[in-house]
Motif scaffolding. Structure first.
Motif, PDB file in Angstrom:
ATOM      1  N   MET A  95      72.688  27.872  25.489  1.00 47.41           N
ATOM      2  CA  MET A  95      72.031  26.706  26.410  1.00 47.41           C
ATOM      3  C   MET A  95      71.772  26.603  24.650  1.00 47.41           C
ATOM      4  O   MET A  95      70.498  26.940  24.189  1.00 47.41           O
ATOM      5  CB  MET A  95      70.642  26.639  27.176  1.00 47.41           C
ATOM      6  N   ILE A  96      71.915  25.015  24.220  1.00 46.17           N
ATOM      7  CA  ILE A  96      71.447  24.301  23.145  1.00 46.17           C
ATOM      8  C   ILE A  96      71.012  23.266  23.189  1.00 46.17           C
ATOM      9  O   ILE A  96      72.383  22.262  23.850  1.00 46.17           O
ATOM     10  CB  ILE A  96      72.454  24.992  22.387  1.00 46.17           C
ATOM     11  N   ASP A  97      70.075  22.175  22.449  1.00 41.02           N
ATOM     12  CA  ASP A  97      70.672  20.969  23.154  1.00 41.02           C
ATOM     13  C   ASP A  97      71.243  20.581  21.511  1.00 41.02           C
ATOM     14  O   ASP A  97      70.722  19.741  20.536  1.00 41.02           O
ATOM     15  CB  ASP A  97      69.299  19.929  22.563  1.00 41.02           C
ATOM     16  N   PHE A  98      72.826  20.006  21.198  1.00 43.84           N
ATOM     17  CA  PHE A  98      73.188  19.961  20.143  1.00 43.84           C
ATOM     18  C   PHE A  98      72.525  18.288  19.875  1.00 43.84           C
ATOM     19  O   PHE A  98      72.462  17.987  18.171  1.00 43.84           O
ATOM     20  CB  PHE A  98      74.298  19.727  20.812  1.00 43.84           C
ATOM     21  N   SER A  99      72.043  17.673  20.377  1.00 46.91           N
ATOM     22  CA  SER A  99      72.132  16.553  19.806  1.00 46.91           C
ATOM     23  C   SER A  99      70.433  16.386  19.131  1.00 46.91           C
ATOM     24  O   SER A  99      70.331  15.541  17.788  1.00 46.91           O
ATOM     25  CB  SER A  99      70.980  15.395  20.517  1.00 46.91           C
ATOM     26  N   ARG A 100      69.680  17.649  18.372  1.00 51.57           N
ATOM     27  CA  ARG A 100      68.774  17.667  17.835  1.00 51.57           C
ATOM     28  C   ARG A 100      69.921  19.029  16.581  1.00 51.57           C
ATOM     29  O   ARG A 100      68.385  18.836  16.179  1.00 51.57           O
ATOM     30  CB  ARG A 100      67.844  18.669  18.836  1.00 51.57           C
ATOM     31  N   VAL A 101      70.315  19.271  16.982  1.00 49.61           N
ATOM     32  CA  VAL A 101      71.371  20.060  15.952  1.00 49.61           C
ATOM     33  C   VAL A 101      70.836  19.651  14.466  1.00 49.61           C
ATOM     34  O   VAL A 101      71.075  20.158  13.620  1.00 49.61           O
ATOM     35  CB  VAL A 101      72.679  21.257  16.087  1.00 49.61           C
ATOM     36  N   ARG A 102      71.966  18.567  14.109  1.00 55.47           N
ATOM     37  CA  ARG A 102      71.970  18.075  12.905  1.00 55.47           C
ATOM     38  C   ARG A 102      70.512  17.548  11.549  1.00 55.47           C
ATOM     39  O   ARG A 102      70.027  17.246  11.566  1.00 55.47           O
ATOM     40  CB  ARG A 102      72.972  16.434  12.357  1.00 55.47           C
ATOM     41  N   ASP A 103      71.132  17.870  10.502  1.00 56.89           N
ATOM     42  CA  ASP A 103      70.080  18.099   9.361  1.00 56.89           C
ATOM     43  C   ASP A 103      70.531  17.483   8.714  1.00 56.89           C
ATOM     44  O   ASP A 103      71.974  17.357   8.274  1.00 56.89           O
ATOM     45  CB  ASP A 103      69.288  19.410   9.078  1.00 56.89           C
ATOM     46  N   GLN A 104      70.072  16.743   7.054  1.00 59.72           N
ATOM     47  CA  GLN A 104      70.284  16.242   5.961  1.00 59.72           C
ATOM     48  C   GLN A 104      70.607  17.873   5.250  1.00 59.72           C
ATOM     49  O   GLN A 104      69.918  18.424   5.561  1.00 59.72           O
ATOM     50  CB  GLN A 104      69.135  15.787   5.512  1.00 59.72           C
ATOM     51  N   ARG A 236      70.412  24.997  13.392  1.00 55.82           N
ATOM     52  CA  ARG A 236      70.429  23.575  12.736  1.00 55.82           C
ATOM     53  C   ARG A 236      71.673  23.918  11.614  1.00 55.82           C
ATOM     54  O   ARG A 236      72.244  24.805  11.462  1.00 55.82           O
ATOM     55  CB  ARG A 236      69.365  23.561  12.389  1.00 55.82           C
ATOM     56  N   LEU A 237      72.563  22.683  11.792  1.00 51.26           N
ATOM     57  CA  LEU A 237      73.505  22.253  10.586  1.00 51.26           C
ATOM     58  C   LEU A 237      73.057  21.138   9.798  1.00 51.26           C
ATOM     59  O   LEU A 237      72.723  20.306  10.040  1.00 51.26           O
ATOM     60  CB  LEU A 237      74.679  22.585  11.038  1.00 51.26           C
ATOM     61  N   PHE A 238      74.334  21.361   8.591  1.00 50.58           N
ATOM     62  CA  PHE A 238      74.322  19.828   7.539  1.00 50.58           C
ATOM     63  C   PHE A 238      75.147  20.188   7.139  1.00 50.58           C
ATOM     64  O   PHE A 238      75.625  21.623   7.005  1.00 50.58           O
ATOM     65  CB  PHE A 238      73.305  19.813   6.146  1.00 50.58           C
ATOM     66  N   GLU A 239      76.573  19.212   6.705  1.00 43.67           N
ATOM     67  CA  GLU A 239      77.612  18.732   6.602  1.00 43.67           C
ATOM     68  C   GLU A 239      77.840  18.662   5.194  1.00 43.67           C
ATOM     69  O   GLU A 239      77.108  17.616   4.654  1.00 43.67           O
ATOM     70  CB  GLU A 239      78.383  17.630   7.645  1.00 43.67           C
ATOM     71  N   LEU A 240      78.842  19.057   4.734  1.00 48.34           N
ATOM     72  CA  LEU A 240      79.169  19.085   3.166  1.00 48.34           C
ATOM     73  C   LEU A 240      80.414  18.475   3.628  1.00 48.34           C
ATOM     74  O   LEU A 240      81.563  19.577   3.751  1.00 48.34           O
ATOM     75  CB  LEU A 240      79.216  20.171   1.924  1.00 48.34           C
TER      76      LEU A 240
END
Length: 260
Positions: A95-104, A236-240
């Motif tokens: 269970m995870i709240d994907f809306s809180r996953v993104r980071d810089q 958490r995740l960030f994207e390149l």
């Protein structure tokens, strides 16, 4: 602190800083904190994770690296804790709240400090970051996490059919294509996602293959690297996006030697 953190035990940074301040009477709290950030960068250079909260700052003197290396050699507990931490199996969180996953993503910083010197050959007992990168259980858990995340992202954008078409390519077609997940943009264009997962902090280095690097250049409008970090705590995740050399300093680690 590193041994305690890797072992899942609590510690008090403020109390640690106060003890150091009593010994280093001419050092401010800020300078002590900054030195810990230098130590984080030196730990990464030696193949160790760093203590959470001390963002690596790489402008340290070579003497710090030498002293730290000696301290680590004389403390086998850190070795045992680090080895156990990077070899633990992992599963994707249910269970995870994907809306809180993104980071810089971390900002690319030019290398500073002492002028580069000829390579010094040292015996390295282990590279824990490389060992973690070879942890297949952790890698697979990260990829499954991203499959679910991409499904959520596309559904949220109103594209259920595209969401249902997301594919775990590394499992269905094998490794070697330069990416792990086939997803989509809103207009239906394919998105090639390579997943790199760590249990440690955002600034932890990661490893890329020649094929992944080549694909990031050849398919720059489609290639996306998702860096998952702090995966075992709260992922958490960030994207390149596009060529990795735009975002990272790339160090050649090994060379393939052939006779023809």
């Amino acid at each position: 602190m590193l041994a305690l953190e890797l072992s899942g035990q609590a510690y008090n940074k403020a109390a640690h800083r106060e003890r150091l301040g009593a010994l280093l009477k001419n050092r401010s709290n800020g300078s002590i904190e900054f030195k810990h950030c230098n130590i984080s960068a030196a730990l990464l250079a030696l193949g160790f994770p760093y203590v959470a909260g001390y963002k690596p700052r790489s402008n340290y003197q070579s003497l710090l690296l030498e002293v730290l290396e000696q301290q680590l050699k004389s403390n086998p507990l850190v070795d045992h804790a680090a080895l156990a931490a990077v070899q633990l199996p992992a599963v994707a969180p249910p269970m995870i709240d994907f809306s809180r996953v993104r980071d810089q993503a971390p900002q690319l910083q030019p290398r500073t400090g002492e002028p580069s010197a000829p390579m010094v050959f040292k015996a390295v007992k282990r590279d824990y970051l490389e060992r973690e990168a070879l942890n297949q259980s952790l890698g697979l858990a990260g990829e499954k996490f991203v499959v679910e995340y991409e499904h959520w992202r596309l559904v949220k954008l109103g594209h259920q059919k595209l969401a249902d078409s997301v594919q775990h390519i590394s499992q269905s077609r094998g490794d070697g294509l330069g990416f792990d997940i086939l997803s989509y943009e809103q207009d239906g264009r394919e998105r090639f996602i390579e997943v790199k997962t760590t249990s440690f902090g955002r600034e932890t280095p990661f490893f890329v293959s020649r094929g992944e690097l080549a694909l990031s250049k050849q398919a720059e409008d489609q290639f996306h690297l998702y860096r998952l970090f702090e995966f075992r705590k709260a992922p958490r995740l960030f994207e390149l996006s596009g060529p990795l050399e735009r975002h990272c300093l790339l160090d050649p680690i090994t060379y393939r030697a052939t006779f023809s």
